[in-house]
Design a protein around this motif. Structure first.
Motif, PDB file in Angstrom:
ATOM      1  N   ARG A  99       0.875  -1.514  -0.539  1.00 57.93           N
ATOM      2  CA  ARG A  99      -0.250   0.095  -0.098  1.00 57.93           C
ATOM      3  C   ARG A  99       0.896   1.942   0.012  1.00 57.93           C
ATOM      4  O   ARG A  99       1.261   1.611  -1.298  1.00 57.93           O
ATOM      5  CB  ARG A  99      -1.098  -0.189   1.176  1.00 57.93           C
ATOM      6  CG  ARG A  99      -2.344  -0.914   0.912  1.00 57.93           C
ATOM      7  CD  ARG A  99      -2.895  -0.639   1.472  1.00 57.93           C
ATOM      8  NE  ARG A  99      -4.579  -1.616   1.470  1.00 57.93           N
ATOM      9  CZ  ARG A  99      -6.038  -1.715   1.987  1.00 57.93           C
ATOM     10  NH1 ARG A  99      -5.261  -1.379   3.380  1.00 57.93           N
ATOM     11  NH2 ARG A  99      -5.918  -2.161   2.486  1.00 57.93           N
ATOM     12  N   ASN A 154      -6.735  -1.031  11.741  1.00 58.36           N
ATOM     13  CA  ASN A 154      -7.300  -1.430   9.913  1.00 58.36           C
ATOM     14  C   ASN A 154      -8.765  -0.445  10.442  1.00 58.36           C
ATOM     15  O   ASN A 154      -9.641  -1.079  11.199  1.00 58.36           O
ATOM     16  CB  ASN A 154      -5.989  -2.848   9.339  1.00 58.36           C
ATOM     17  CG  ASN A 154      -7.298  -3.750   9.625  1.00 58.36           C
ATOM     18  OD1 ASN A 154      -8.321  -3.667  10.676  1.00 58.36           O
ATOM     19  ND2 ASN A 154      -6.900  -4.584   9.330  1.00 58.36           N
ATOM     20  N   ALA A 156     -10.860  -2.665   8.943  1.00 65.46           N
ATOM     21  CA  ALA A 156     -11.784  -3.600   8.525  1.00 65.46           C
ATOM     22  C   ALA A 156     -11.928  -3.676  11.046  1.00 65.46           C
ATOM     23  O   ALA A 156     -13.400  -3.941  11.238  1.00 65.46           O
ATOM     24  CB  ALA A 156     -11.257  -4.610   8.275  1.00 65.46           C
ATOM     25  N   ILE A 182     -14.174  -6.566  -0.484  1.00 66.48           N
ATOM     26  CA  ILE A 182     -13.034  -6.055  -0.250  1.00 66.48           C
ATOM     27  C   ILE A 182     -11.507  -7.393  -0.813  1.00 66.48           C
ATOM     28  O   ILE A 182     -12.276  -8.516  -0.245  1.00 66.48           O
ATOM     29  CB  ILE A 182     -12.521  -4.846   0.407  1.00 66.48           C
ATOM     30  CG1 ILE A 182     -13.342  -4.338   1.321  1.00 66.48           C
ATOM     31  CG2 ILE A 182     -10.522  -4.465   0.088  1.00 66.48           C
ATOM     32  CD1 ILE A 182     -13.485  -3.306   0.289  1.00 66.48           C
ATOM     33  N   PHE A 186     -12.407  -9.218   2.759  1.00 63.90           N
ATOM     34  CA  PHE A 186     -13.718  -8.486   4.021  1.00 63.90           C
ATOM     35  C   PHE A 186     -14.401  -8.541   3.078  1.00 63.90           C
ATOM     36  O   PHE A 186     -14.446  -7.913   2.066  1.00 63.90           O
ATOM     37  CB  PHE A 186     -11.961  -7.316   3.701  1.00 63.90           C
ATOM     38  CG  PHE A 186     -14.053  -6.530   4.716  1.00 63.90           C
ATOM     39  CD1 PHE A 186     -13.258  -6.126   5.961  1.00 63.90           C
ATOM     40  CD2 PHE A 186     -14.001  -5.286   3.943  1.00 63.90           C
ATOM     41  CE1 PHE A 186     -13.490  -5.197   7.074  1.00 63.90           C
ATOM     42  CE2 PHE A 186     -14.937  -4.380   4.855  1.00 63.90           C
ATOM     43  CZ  PHE A 186     -14.687  -4.469   5.874  1.00 63.90           C
ATOM     44  N   VAL A 227     -21.807   2.485   3.822  1.00 60.28           N
ATOM     45  CA  VAL A 227     -20.516   1.935   2.922  1.00 60.28           C
ATOM     46  C   VAL A 227     -20.227   1.795   1.381  1.00 60.28           C
ATOM     47  O   VAL A 227     -21.060   1.767   0.416  1.00 60.28           O
ATOM     48  CB  VAL A 227     -20.447   0.594   2.658  1.00 60.28           C
ATOM     49  CG1 VAL A 227     -19.212  -0.251   2.666  1.00 60.28           C
ATOM     50  CG2 VAL A 227     -20.883  -0.381   3.968  1.00 60.28           C
ATOM     51  N   HIS A 228     -18.707   2.925   1.710  1.00 57.94           N
ATOM     52  CA  HIS A 228     -18.273   2.567  -0.053  1.00 57.94           C
ATOM     53  C   HIS A 228     -18.173   1.877  -0.749  1.00 57.94           C
ATOM     54  O   HIS A 228     -17.325   0.616  -0.304  1.00 57.94           O
ATOM     55  CB  HIS A 228     -16.858   3.719  -0.046  1.00 57.94           C
ATOM     56  CG  HIS A 228     -16.459   4.538  -0.792  1.00 57.94           C
ATOM     57  ND1 HIS A 228     -15.817   3.764  -1.982  1.00 57.94           N
ATOM     58  CD2 HIS A 228     -16.563   5.525  -0.933  1.00 57.94           C
ATOM     59  CE1 HIS A 228     -15.527   4.448  -2.507  1.00 57.94           C
ATOM     60  NE2 HIS A 228     -15.882   6.086  -2.461  1.00 57.94           N
ATOM     61  N   SER A 230     -16.279   0.414  -2.567  1.00 57.03           N
ATOM     62  CA  SER A 230     -15.125   1.265  -3.158  1.00 57.03           C
ATOM     63  C   SER A 230     -13.989   0.728  -4.644  1.00 57.03           C
ATOM     64  O   SER A 230     -14.266   0.832  -5.461  1.00 57.03           O
ATOM     65  CB  SER A 230     -14.080  -0.225  -2.278  1.00 57.03           C
ATOM     66  OG  SER A 230     -13.722   0.804  -0.853  1.00 57.03           O
ATOM     67  N   GLY A 262     -14.272   3.463   3.116  1.00 55.55           N
ATOM     68  CA  GLY A 262     -12.740   2.849   2.881  1.00 55.55           C
ATOM     69  C   GLY A 262     -11.687   3.210   2.472  1.00 55.55           C
ATOM     70  O   GLY A 262     -11.134   4.162   3.813  1.00 55.55           O
ATOM     71  N   SER A 294      -9.776   3.975   6.027  1.00 59.06           N
ATOM     72  CA  SER A 294      -7.770   3.290   6.223  1.00 59.06           C
ATOM     73  C   SER A 294      -7.363   4.593   6.874  1.00 59.06           C
ATOM     74  O   SER A 294      -7.141   5.795   6.038  1.00 59.06           O
ATOM     75  CB  SER A 294      -7.247   2.355   5.570  1.00 59.06           C
ATOM     76  OG  SER A 294      -8.252   0.950   5.341  1.00 59.06           O
ATOM     77  N   ASP A 296      -3.732   3.525   4.998  1.00 57.61           N
ATOM     78  CA  ASP A 296      -2.817   3.760   4.266  1.00 57.61           C
ATOM     79  C   ASP A 296      -3.252   3.629   3.160  1.00 57.61           C
ATOM     80  O   ASP A 296      -3.131   2.843   2.225  1.00 57.61           O
ATOM     81  CB  ASP A 296      -1.833   2.350   5.069  1.00 57.61           C
ATOM     82  CG  ASP A 296      -3.534   1.294   5.048  1.00 57.61           C
ATOM     83  OD1 ASP A 296      -3.465   1.166   5.106  1.00 57.61           O
ATOM     84  OD2 ASP A 296      -2.080   0.053   4.803  1.00 57.61           O
ATOM     85  N   LYS A 297      -4.466   4.097   3.161  1.00 53.02           N
ATOM     86  CA  LYS A 297      -5.036   3.755   1.446  1.00 53.02           C
ATOM     87  C   LYS A 297      -4.423   5.253   0.923  1.00 53.02           C
ATOM     88  O   LYS A 297      -3.601   6.243   1.051  1.00 53.02           O
ATOM     89  CB  LYS A 297      -6.530   3.419   1.131  1.00 53.02           C
ATOM     90  CG  LYS A 297      -7.154   1.828   1.195  1.00 53.02           C
ATOM     91  CD  LYS A 297      -7.585   1.561   1.074  1.00 53.02           C
ATOM     92  CE  LYS A 297      -8.552   0.649   1.249  1.00 53.02           C
ATOM     93  NZ  LYS A 297      -9.635  -0.117   1.338  1.00 53.02           N
ATOM     94  N   ALA A 304      -3.794   1.249   9.274  1.00 51.77           N
ATOM     95  CA  ALA A 304      -4.376   2.270  10.501  1.00 51.77           C
ATOM     96  C   ALA A 304      -6.377   2.400  10.178  1.00 51.77           C
ATOM     97  O   ALA A 304      -6.285   2.479   8.957  1.00 51.77           O
ATOM     98  CB  ALA A 304      -4.248   2.595  10.965  1.00 51.77           C
TER      99      ALA A 304
HETATM  100  C1  LIG Z   1      -9.865  -0.924   1.955  1.00 52.65           C
HETATM  101  C2  LIG Z   1     -11.579  -0.931   2.857  1.00 52.65           C
HETATM  102  C3  LIG Z   1     -11.818  -1.648   4.100  1.00 52.65           C
HETATM  103  C4  LIG Z   1     -10.537  -2.522   4.621  1.00 52.65           C
HETATM  104  O1  LIG Z   1      -9.693  -1.452   5.148  1.00 52.65           O
HETATM  105  P1  LIG Z   1      -8.437  -2.061   5.792  1.00 52.65           P
HETATM  106  O2  LIG Z   1      -7.359  -1.090   5.787  1.00 52.65           O
HETATM  107  O3  LIG Z   1      -7.795  -3.044   4.349  1.00 52.65           O
HETATM  108  O4  LIG Z   1      -8.667  -2.735   6.837  1.00 52.65           O
HETATM  109  C5  LIG Z   1     -13.169  -1.597   4.123  1.00 52.65           C
HETATM  110  N1  LIG Z   1     -14.605  -1.140   3.622  1.00 52.65           N
HETATM  111  C6  LIG Z   1     -13.821  -0.421   2.887  1.00 52.65           C
HETATM  112  C7  LIG Z   1     -15.193  -0.022   1.914  1.00 52.65           C
HETATM  113  C8  LIG Z   1     -12.666  -0.205   2.153  1.00 52.65           C
HETATM  114  O5  LIG Z   1     -12.459   0.285   0.666  1.00 52.65           O
END
Ligand SMILES: *Cc1c(COP(=O)(O)O)cnc(C)c1O
Length: 476
Positions: A99, A154, A156, A182, A186, A227-228, A230, A262, A294, A296-297, A304
Motif C-alpha cells: 500500500r 485497520n 476492517a 474487498i 473482507f 458503505v463506500h 470501493s 474505505g 483506512s 494506508d489508502k 490503521a
Molecule cells: C479497504 C476497505 C476496507 C478495509 O480497510 P483496511 O484498512 O484494509 O482494513 C473496508 N471498507 C471499505 C469500503 C474499503 O474500501
C-alpha cells in the motif's frame, strides 16, 4: 530403476560441503545449524534429480561442479523472506505490495518510536498514566471537523468495533448496492455477522430510496450503515440516498448513521482530474455520526483504521473491550501523527506524501525516468530486447476510483526469443524483485510507481536476467 543411479555415491557428503562453505565469503554469518539444513536440502534435491534420471552434470565440489549452485541455494535460503521490491505495476496503492509509502521524515518518527522510550501512555503534565490516543485525537478532529476520534488496527477492525458497539444484538440497515467484498476476504455482510449485528438489506442492487430505509426501521434498528463501493461501481439506472436524507432520518429516530468511507481522503482529488470522491470532512459535515476510513489508502500513512465522529458514540467505542485487542502500536501512532501533520498544509501533503505525489506527478516527470531507464538499458539489451517508451494507464488502487486511471508512461520490453511472461518471472526472481505487468506480449514497467533511485535497480535486474537467460539457453 534409474539408469543414473551409479552417480549417487558421487554426491559429496554434508561435511565436505560445510568445510568448503566455511571458506566462501558470501555465506559467512549463517548459523551452522541452518547452513547444515540448507546443505542437506540441496543434496537431497540432487539425489532426487538423479533418481528421476536427469543429468546432474559434474558432481565435484568446485567451480565446474555443484559449488556455484550450492552457494546460490544457501544464499537464497537464508535471505529475508519479507523484502523490498520495485513496484513497476503502476498501481499506486497496491495492497499486495504494501500500500502506501511513508515520507522520510515520517520514517524518522518510527525510528525514534522503536529505539527510544516515549510518552506513549504517559501524561507528561501530571506524571500519571495517559492515553495513547491523546497524541492524535486533537489533530484528527482539527483536520476532519469531528468532535472525537479513535484509531484501531485497520479499517476492517474499525467497521467491526463500530458495529459491535452500536449494533450488537440489533439490526444494521444497509443498501443492497453497498454489500461490498474487498480483496483478501473482507466482506461487509461477514464482518457484520461477526459484530453480532443483524444485516437488514434494503433496496435493489442498483437503486435504493429513502422509503426503503424508512420501511425497514424498527425497535431493533441499531445503525443506518453506508458503505463506500470501493472496488466496483453500479452504473446506468441507479439511485442512492444522500447523506443529508439519511442523517435526517437517523436523527429523527435517534439512530446513529455510520459511514465506511474505505479509502477516505482528506483532500479533494478531483483537482488532479480524478473522479470526485466525498472527503472525510464532507462526510463529517453532512452530519454522519461515525465515519471510518483506512490509514494506508489515500491518506498515505501507516496501516490503521481511523474512526471519527460524535463524541457520544466515539466515547462508547473507546470503552469497548475489543478496543484493547484492536489497538494500534507505537509505530503506527508515531507514523500517523507525522502524516497527519503534513495535512495541516494541503500543498505540503501533496508534495511530500508519496501516495499523493505519485497521483499528482505529471507524465512529463514520469517520462524522465522512463528515458533514463531506456538509455541505461539500450546497449545491454541490444539484439535481445526491443525497448520502447509507451503511454499507459496507472491505477490509484486501494479501492479508490476503480473506474479511473491516471495517464502514465511505461518502458515496454519485448523479444522474439523470450516470452514476456518468462522475462516477468525472471525479474520477479531477482534479489530485489521487479514487479511489472504483461500486456499484449510485452512486459510493461510503469514508471509512475518507480522512484528515481530505483531505475538503477531495474537496470541491474535486467542485466542479471539477461545473464541468466544466456546461461539457461546455453544449457538447453
Ligand atoms: C479497504 C476497505 C476496507 C478495509 O480497510 P483496511 O484498512 O484494509 O482494513 C473496508 N471498507 C471499505 C469500503 C474499503 O474500501
Amino acid at each position: 530403476m534409474s539408469t543414473k543411479s551409479h552417480l549417487l555415491p558421487l554426491i559429496p557428503n554434508v561435511n565436505d560441503c560445510l568445510n568448503i562453505l566455511a571458506t566462501i565469503p558470501e555465506v559467512q554469518g549463517i548459523p551452522r545449524d541452518r547452513m547444515k539444513k540448507l546443505v542437506r536440502q540441496f543434496l537431497a534435491q540432487i539425489r532426487k534429480s538423479i533418481q528421476a534420471d536427469n543429468d546432474p552434470g559434474p558432481l565435484t565440489l568446485d567451480e565446474d561442479g555443484i559449488l556455484p549452485r550450492l552457494i546460490q541455494y544457501v544464499c537464497d535460503g537464508h535471505q529475508y523472506h519479507f523484502r523490498k521490491v520495485v513496484n513497476a505495476t503502476g498501481v499506486i496503492i497496491h495492497t499486495n505490495l504494501g500500500r502506501s509509502l511513508l515520507p522520510e521524515a515520517t520514517m524518522e518518527s518510527l525510528f525514534f518510536a522503536g529505539s527510544r522510550y516515549s510518552n506513549l501512555e504517559f501524561d507528561l503534565a501530571t506524571g500519571k498514566r495517559g492515553s495513547r490516543y491523546s497524541h492524535i485525537e486533537d489533530i484528527l478532529c482539527e483536520l476532519t471537523g469531528a468532535e472525537a476520534a479513535l484509531v484501531v488496527n485497520n479499517n476492517a477492525a474499525a467497521v467491526l468495533i463500530v458495529l459491535e458497539t452500536l449494533a450488537k444484538g440489533k439490526e444494521a440497515i444497509v443498501s443492497r448496492g453497498q454489500l461490498v467484498e474487498i480483496g483478501g476476504s473482507f466482506r461487509i455482510p461477514d464482518v457484520m455477522a461477526r459484530s453480532g449485528a443483524t444485516l437488514v438489506e434494503v433496496g435493489a442492487t442498483n437503486r435504493t430510496h429513502l422509503a426503503d430505509y424508512q420501511n425497514a426501521l424498527s425497535q431493533d434498528t441499531g445503525v443506518l450503515l453506508k458503505v463506500h463501493c470501493s472496488n466496483y461501481r453500479i452504473i446506468g439506472f441507479t439511485s442512492e440516498v444522500s447523506n443529508d436524507a439519511l442523517v435526517a432520518l437517523g436523527h429523527e429516530f435517534d439512530i446513529p448513521v455510520v459511514e465506511d468511507l474505505g479509502s477516505g481522503s482528506l483532500i479533494d482529488l478531483s483537482r488532479f482530474g480524478l473522479e470526485k470522491e466525498p472527503t472525510v470532512q464532507e462526510a463529517v459535515s453532512s452530519g454522519v455520526d461515525v465515519v471510518t476510513f483506512s490509514g494506508d489508502k489515500l491518506l498515505g500513512g501507516p496501516q490503521a483504521g481511523i474512526i471519527v465522529g460524535c463524541k457520544k458514540y466515539i466515547e462508547q467505542i473507546k470503552k469497548n473491550p475489543l478496543n484493547r485487542a484492536l489497538r494500534i502500536d507505537k509505530f503506527t501512532l508515531s507514523g500517523l501523527e507525522s502524516i497527519l501533520r503534513y495535512y495541516l498544509d494541503e500543498e505540503k501533503a501533496i508534495q511530500q506524501i508519496p501516495t499523493l505525489s505519485m497521483i499528482a506527478e505529471s507524465t512529463d516527470q514520469v517520462q524522465v525516468r522512463a528515458e533514463a531507464c531506456v538509455n541505461n538499458l539500450k546497449a545491454k539489451c541490444k539484439g535481445l530486447f526491443q525497448l520502447d517508451i509507451v503511454a499507459t494507464t496507472s491505477r490509484v488502487g486501494g479501492g479508490a476510483m476503480p473506474e479511473q486511471g491516471v495517464e502514465s508512461i511505461a518502458v515496454a520490453i519485448q523479444s522474439e526469443s523470450f516470452s514476456a511472461g518468462k522475462l516477468e518471472k525472471l525479474l520477479r526472481g531477482q534479489p530485489i524483485p521487479i514487479i511489472g505487468r504483461v500486456e499484449h506480449e510485452r512486459l510493461l514497467l510503469d514508471m509512475r510507481t518507480v522512484a528515481e533511485d530505483e531505475v538503477v535497480l531495474i537496470v541491474d535486474a535486467m542485466v542479471a536476467a539477461i545473464e541468466k537467460m544466456k546461461s539457461v539457453s546455453g544449457n538447453i
